[in-house]
Design a protein around this motif. Structure first.
Motif, PDB file in Angstrom:
ATOM      1  N   LEU A  93      -7.760   9.821 -32.226  1.00 27.76           N
ATOM      2  CA  LEU A  93      -8.036   8.904 -31.134  1.00 27.76           C
ATOM      3  C   LEU A  93      -9.444   9.074 -30.571  1.00 27.76           C
ATOM      4  N   PRO A  94     -10.115   7.975 -30.269  1.00 25.01           N
ATOM      5  CA  PRO A  94     -11.417   8.074 -29.613  1.00 25.01           C
ATOM      6  C   PRO A  94     -11.257   8.129 -28.104  1.00 25.01           C
TER       7      PRO A  94
ATOM      8  N   MET B  55     -13.695  -0.625 -40.758  1.00 25.30           N
ATOM      9  CA  MET B  55     -12.709  -0.707 -39.684  1.00 25.30           C
ATOM     10  C   MET B  55     -11.365  -0.181 -40.155  1.00 25.30           C
TER      11      MET B  55
ATOM     12  N   ALA C 264      -6.715   3.378 -31.130  1.00 26.58           N
ATOM     13  CA  ALA C 264      -7.791   2.775 -31.916  1.00 26.58           C
ATOM     14  C   ALA C 264      -7.803   1.263 -31.759  1.00 26.58           C
TER      15      ALA C 264
ATOM     16  N   VAL D  53      -8.012  -5.859 -33.664  1.00 27.00           N
ATOM     17  CA  VAL D  53      -8.266  -5.252 -34.965  1.00 27.00           C
ATOM     18  C   VAL D  53      -6.965  -4.999 -35.715  1.00 27.00           C
ATOM     19  N   GLN D  54      -5.956  -4.542 -35.009  1.00 26.95           N
ATOM     20  CA  GLN D  54      -4.659  -4.319 -35.660  1.00 26.95           C
ATOM     21  C   GLN D  54      -3.662  -5.302 -35.090  1.00 26.95           C
TER      22      GLN D  54
ATOM     23  N   LEU E 224     -11.885  -4.370 -28.194  1.00 28.51           N
ATOM     24  CA  LEU E 224     -12.609  -4.787 -26.984  1.00 28.51           C
ATOM     25  C   LEU E 224     -13.746  -5.734 -27.324  1.00 28.51           C
TER      26      LEU E 224
ATOM     27  N   LYS F  61     -11.583   3.442 -39.583  1.00 32.26           N
ATOM     28  CA  LYS F  61     -11.653   3.877 -38.188  1.00 32.26           C
ATOM     29  C   LYS F  61     -10.307   3.785 -37.491  1.00 32.26           C
ATOM     30  N   THR F  62      -9.452   2.867 -37.916  1.00 35.96           N
ATOM     31  CA  THR F  62      -8.161   2.775 -37.241  1.00 35.96           C
ATOM     32  C   THR F  62      -7.226   3.903 -37.652  1.00 35.96           C
TER      33      THR F  62
ATOM     34  N   GLU G 141      -6.963  -0.575 -29.212  1.00 33.32           N
ATOM     35  CA  GLU G 141      -7.558  -0.961 -27.932  1.00 33.32           C
ATOM     36  C   GLU G 141      -9.066  -0.761 -27.955  1.00 33.32           C
ATOM     37  N   PHE G 142      -9.477   0.363 -28.524  1.00 34.29           N
ATOM     38  CA  PHE G 142     -10.895   0.720 -28.528  1.00 34.29           C
ATOM     39  C   PHE G 142     -11.725  -0.286 -29.305  1.00 34.29           C
ATOM     40  N   PHE G 143     -11.268  -0.652 -30.474  1.00 40.84           N
ATOM     41  CA  PHE G 143     -12.077  -1.511 -31.334  1.00 40.84           C
ATOM     42  C   PHE G 143     -11.877  -2.996 -31.050  1.00 40.84           C
TER      43      PHE G 143
END
Lengths: 686, 240
Positions: free
Chosen positions: A677-678, A669, B191, B209-210, B197, A672-673, B193-195
């Motif tokens: 951007l995804p 993780m 990132a 996550v952050q 969820l 990934k951060t 927001e995405f992770f």
């Protein structure tokens, strides 16, 4: 297993670069992969997908297309406008030719591997001939406005399909003229955006398959210029596609990280008419999938989340074994961390700089599983930036912590580190002997008096380190048989008597350092070596292979040890053989001569040679069950493999002293951060 | 006096806004103090006074504008002059554009090791300003070298790859990729927001996550660290 104080290190900020291109060798077992930072890696599909070669990147090099030609030759092209050929034996760029059409977006080789077609920014398709010494410009095909983003040869080599923005063209190779021009975007309701054709494939039946930025995969009849079928797979772009050799299966990668498989299936049972149907969706990635490849047995995808995912196709796999398992690779299959045990220093290798850290310390003790408070925090001592645009090949720190060395493609640097109390000062060693660069692996001897440099053609240079800060080339060790491959792994014995070196041809040569002569060669094995180490007391060489086999070879006796023969006759446990990642580091405990410590990305193991080996019926990871058993029952169930899966993903694990371990982890993780951007995925109820 | 002035102003009306009435422009000593009634000025006189007043003000404004114009013109000339000063005199450039003999070519190449940019200096007169500037610099260096004695003998002349245009093309290509992959239409999300969820949707809710952004209060932390170092150093010094 023993009681250890574990230094759990999570400050190695490694962010692997995303996967940009994939290319399967047509009639071979290798997979070439290019990353966004320009690094090129070769995976050997038959050696358990081991990452056998790595060519580090370059600041200005960007690889947009990768292809195999003429059998074993690998070519890459990028936005700098150059077509480069990679020297896979010497792990560097062999030669490069400037295709004067501006940035190159795509490149494809014809089915015989004799010609390369290159699609440029200015809209031209250039043909190059692959000749023994390199490539030669042949001619330009018809040039139209619009950058050529993707190219595909017809299997017969007579036509080329080129995808651009809003259109794709079919060119006749012999005449060079555009014989068909098809517009791709007239089916979309609101045509405010332009439709970018991200990838294209030309099937032998005359069907052209395109994937575009509206998330559609379309099948066209190029001669009539009509659309046969259109499938919308995603709301975001469909970035990549690859066709199997038999042309009955296509894999498509999208911006959301999903990949889809299309298969050519008969419309009804037994009917001759076939249609392309979207069969399997996969969500293996979180970021854009910019590269896909289709091998004969597996679907391969690489995303910008730096993961390479290999999904074997069930119907192609003969037996239900570990071959059918999903493989995911995020971290490199080699060590990026070196440790100076006595000085408690860690050296982290990034692509363009090195970081030297000192570990923290604690005075307290505690029970199993307790987190101890630090009296002194880990300290970032030095950051060494590599000069120039080239990326670092290898680096090492000496066991005493007073020498640091690293190598790039054209430079070799050696530094002297002085410890003054708490602070550290670093000074470059000025006159380094001129060696044939690059150095593929660096290893200091146990007493920090010499440095072993792995070089090309199987040779190893021995440099003597002089106080207060100098270096002298002693001699070069060469294998008895000439080999074009470079040495990629080194292991030195603790007494300074022996050195083991592994080259790209998978031969392990052992040299006697006292008389600088070749001592013996370990019997060849059909797999690549992933880690090796020499036992400090018995001088046994422990070897880990990429198919997860373990061997122990006695150097003074020049034969496998009895324990190794027992392991081979009993066979290793199936759970051990079915691990995903290779063992990257082997080390020993001087106080316990029968212990071997090894680790891979997901586990850390202490192998006790004095205990019996487990058979397939026993539980391999039995540490947690053993803890709960009473003493007598525990003795019955003890076996040699003591595995700990608490720390993962592990980049490095080592024994600092008899009671202290260091584990360098890199949580996924955290990577990934820090990636680009995804794409947002709408989930119900949010 | 003040009362009289006010009264005079009131009598005159709007034209008097422009300035003091004509009567007051005259020398005040001519008027008698205190008892005399305010002067009777006819309409025509007042109008003329107002006209002159306006003219004066107009003149002043015009002069001001002229002054500014003059300043601007002088500035432009100065810039043009500076620009011209950077370039060599026309004569030399004309000479160079005409066929340069092989000797000078070799000399220019040798005199600027590493400054050669893959094209002849004269040809680049039509090119960009920076290339022009570089070309001029190159020729200037050459002239300087010709004047003085050649000090160094050991050097090799290398011709570097042309970087100007390829860099631009590469940048355009990268911009194209960026707009199409990460542009406004692409529905990208942070990132965090995405992770996060998953963490929020789990039966056991976890933090994002952050949750803590390490960059918060970065400067304060750095200042605190530096202060701590300095303070410790002084403490050590005092103790010793």
């Amino acid at each position: 297993m023993g009681e250890f104080e574990v230094h759990r290190v999570r400050f190695f900020g490694l962010v692997p670069a995303g996967v940009r291109c994939l290319a399967c060798q047509p009639r071979g077992a290798r997979l070439a992969l290019a990353r966004t930072d320009g690094a090129v890696e070769i995976y050997n599909c038959s050696a358990n997908y081991f990452q056998e070669k790595v060519i580090p990147g370059h600041e200005t090099r960007s690889v947009e297309a990768l292809c195999w030609a003429a059998g074993e030759r690998l070519f890459g092209a990028g936005l700098s406008g150059d077509i480069t050929e990679y020297d896979l034996a010497g792990l560097r760029v062999a030669r490069s030719l400037h295709g004067s059409g501006g940035p190159i977006w795509s490149m494809a080789a014809n089915s015989s591997g004799t010609q390369l077609a290159v699609g440029c920014e200015d809209g031209s398709v250039k043909l190059f001939q692959v000749i023994p010494g390199g490539i030669q410009f042949e001619r330009n095909l018809d040039r139209r406005k619009g950058r050529i983003l993707c190219l595909s040869w017809h299997p017969s080599g007579t036509h080329i399909a080129a995808g651009s923005i809003d259109i794709f063209r079919v060119l006749d190779v012999s005449s060079g003229q555009t014989v068909q021009r098809v517009m791709v975007n007239y089916h979309v309701q609101k045509v405010k955006r332009e439709c970018v054709v991200w990838s294209i494939a030309f099937l032998s039946s005359g069907t052209v398959v395109t994937s575009d930025s509206f998330g559609r995969v379309q099948f066209w009849d190029w001669e009539r210029g009509t659309l046969q079928e259109s499938h919308t797979v995603s709301t975001s772009s469909a970035l990549s596609l690859a066709v199997s050799e038999k042309e009955d299966s296509i894999i498509v990668g999208t911006s959301t990280g999903a990949t889809y498989q299309f298969q050519l299936l008969p419309v009804r049972m037994g009917s001759l008419e076939k249609r392309w149907v979207r069969t399997k969706p996969f969500q293996h990635h979180t970021h854009d999938v910019r590269a896909v490849a289709h091998s004969s047995t597996a679907l391969i995808s690489g995303g910008l989340d730096a993961q390479l995912v290999i999904r074997p196709l069930m119907e192609k796999v003969q037996k239900k074994s570990y071959d059918a398992a999903l493989r995911k690779f995020t971290f490199p299959h080699r060590r990026l961390v070196s440790c100076a045990r006595k000085a408690r220093l860690l050296l982290f290798q990034f692509s363009q700089h090195l970081e030297l850290w000192r570990l923290g310390s604690t005075d307290e003790t505690g029970k199993d599983g307790e987190v101890l408070p630090l009296r002194r925090m880990p300290e970032h001592l030095v950051q060494l930036k590599s000069k120039g645009p080239e990326h670092i090949y290898c680096s090492c720190v000496s066991p005493c912590g007073s020498w640091v060395a690293y190598s790039t493609a054209s430079r070799f640097h050696l530094y002297r580190v002085q410890h003054k109390g708490d602070s550290v000062s670093i000074k470059k060693v000025p006159k380094v002997p001129k060696l044939l660069l690059p150095a593929y692996q660096l290893q200091f001897s146990a007493n920090s008096s010499s440095l072993f440099v792995a070089s090309s053609r199987g040779s190893v240079h021995v440099l003597q380190l002089l106080e207060p800060g100098g270096c002298r080339h002693l001699h070069t060790l060469r294998p008895p048989s000439e080999s074009p491959e470079a040495v990629y792994l080194l292991a030195a014995s603790a007494d300074g008597h022996w050195l083991a070196a592994v080259g790209g041809d998978w031969m392990i040569h052992i040299y006697n350092l006292k008389c600088s002569k070749h001592h013996c060669t370990v019997p060849t094995y059909s797999c690549a070596v992933t880690a090796l180490a020499v036992h400090p007391l018995t001088n046994n060489l422990v070897i880990a292979y990429s198919d997860q086999q373990l061997f122990e070879f006695s150097i003074p006796e020049k034969q496998y040890t009895a324990w190794s023969r027992t392991v081979q006759s009993c066979g290793l446990h199936t759970v051990w053989l079915e691990r995903d990642s290779p063992i990257t580091h082997i080390t020993f405990n001087p106080k316990n001569p029968s212990h071997i410590l090894l680790h891979d990305t997901y586990m850390f193991c202490v192998l006790d040679k004095s205990l019996p080996l487990p058979d397939n019926s026993a539980l391999l990871m039995n540490q947690s069950t053993l803890k709960q058993l009473p003493e007598t029952a525990r003795q019955r169930q003890l076996h040699a493999f003591k595995i700990c899966k608490k720390f993962q993903p592990l980049l490095f694990a080592d024994l600092l002293d008899e009671k202290c371990l260091v584990m360098v982890e890199r949580p996924i993780m955290d990577i990934k951060t820090q990636l680009p951007l995804p794409v947002q995925q709408k989930k119900f109820g949010t | 006096m003040a009362r009289r002035l006010k009264a005079a102003a009131g009598k005159r009306g709007p034209p008097a806004k422009r300035g003091p009435p004509a009567a007051l422009l005259g020398p005040p000593s001519s008027e008698d103090e205190a008892d005399e009634a305010p002067e009777q000025v006819s309409f025509g006189v007042a109008k003329e006074a107002a006209e002159t007043q306006r003219k004066l003000v107009g003149e002043a404004a015009r002069r001001h504008r002229e002054l500014l114009k003059e300043k601007r013109r002088r500035r432009q000339e100065l810039f043009a002059e500076q620009k011209k000063r950077k370039l060599l005199p026309e004569a030399v450039l004309q000479e160079l554009t005409a066929a340069p003999p092989a000797g000078t070519d070799g000399q220019t190449a040798a005199a600027t090791p590493g400054k050669c940019h893959g094209g002849d200096a004269p040809k680049q007169r039509k090119g960009k300003i920076q290339r022009q500037g570089q070309a001029q610099r190159r020729v200037k260096k050459d002239k300087q070298r010709k004047r003085g004695a050649r000090s160094k003998g050991n050097y090799t002349a290398v011709c570097l790859k042309e970087h100007g245009l390829t860099g631009l093309h590469q940048q355009l290509a990268k911009d194209f990729l960026n707009t199409h992959l990460y542009g406004p239409d692409t529905n990208r999300v942070q990132a965090n927001e995405f992770f996060s969820l998953e963490n929020k949707k789990n039966p056991v809710k976890k933090a994002a996550v952050q949750f803590v952004d390490k960059s918060w209060g970065q400067e304060k932390k750095q200042r605190a660290a530096r202060f701590k170092k300095r303070w410790l150093a002084t403490q050590m010094k005092n103790r010793v």
